[in-house]
Scaffold this active site. Structure first.
Site, PDB file in Angstrom:
ATOM      1  CD  GLN A   1     -15.144 -13.120 -30.746  1.00  0.00           C
ATOM      2  OE1 GLN A   1     -14.050 -13.615 -30.947  1.00  0.00           O
ATOM      3  NE2 GLN A   1     -16.152 -13.277 -31.576  1.00  0.00           N
ATOM      4  CG  PHE A   2     -19.051  -9.030 -25.344  1.00  0.00           C
ATOM      5  CD1 PHE A   2     -20.424  -9.205 -25.311  1.00  0.00           C
ATOM      6  CD2 PHE A   2     -18.519  -8.074 -26.197  1.00  0.00           C
ATOM      7  CE1 PHE A   2     -21.255  -8.431 -26.121  1.00  0.00           C
ATOM      8  CE2 PHE A   2     -19.337  -7.302 -26.990  1.00  0.00           C
ATOM      9  CZ  PHE A   2     -20.706  -7.483 -26.960  1.00  0.00           C
ATOM     10  CB  THR A   3     -19.748 -11.903 -29.483  1.00  0.00           C
ATOM     11  OG1 THR A   3     -18.491 -12.213 -30.075  1.00  0.00           O
ATOM     12  CG2 THR A   3     -20.022 -10.410 -29.559  1.00  0.00           C
TER      13      THR A   3
END
Length: 150
Positions: A78-80
């Site tokens: 999850q790069f967010t």
């Protein structure tokens, strides 16, 4: 690196309506990889993650680890987690790691964790739907502040 760890009774991740990862009791972990992360940093996070004692013992104290309860691990990239919302209303993700490097570190973490415990995973970069039953609720954030204190 940033990890969001949720103690769950069950969790699953779907891609295109197909279940690609599913666990029972254990941890659902969202993994964010930053620009400067390395395997050495990933190893420190894994050691902390796998050693977390957040399951209740027979006295009701959070004193047991995943291994102690035969727990499972579902890891989802999850790069967010690297969203920067300081300016304006549209998040910036410039602090997130390069996708190729991030995928390599994510897969490395899954592989290393699999040596010690049952691990399922999402698909890096895919549009995933995650369902979970948070047990507690119990959610912990592991980031550079946690590991810097060691």
């Amino acid at each position: 690196m940033k990890l969001v760890v949720q103690r769950v009774s069950r969790a699953e991740v779907r891609v295109n309506e197909q279940i690609v990862g599913k666990i029972g009791r254990g941890f659902l972990v969202f993994v964010g990889v930053g620009q400067n992360d390395t395997r050495e940093i990933a190893d420190k996070y894994l050691k902390k993650l796998l050693g977390l004692r957040i399951f209740e013992d027979h006295n009701g104290k959070t004193n047991l680890s995943l291994a102690d309860v035969d727990g499972e691990l579902l890891m989802v990239s999850q790069f967010t987690l690297y969203a920067n919302c300081h300016k304006g209303n549209r998040p910036s993700f410039t602090e997130a790691g390069d996708p190729q490097k991030a995928e390599e570190l994510y897969e490395y973490m899954v592989s290393e964790a699999s040596r010690q415990i049952f691990v399922q995973k999402g698909i890096f970069g895919a549009d995933m739907k995650v369902a979970l039953e948070n047990d507690g609720p119990f959610t912990i954030i592991l980031d550079e502040h946690i590991l810097a204190a060691r």
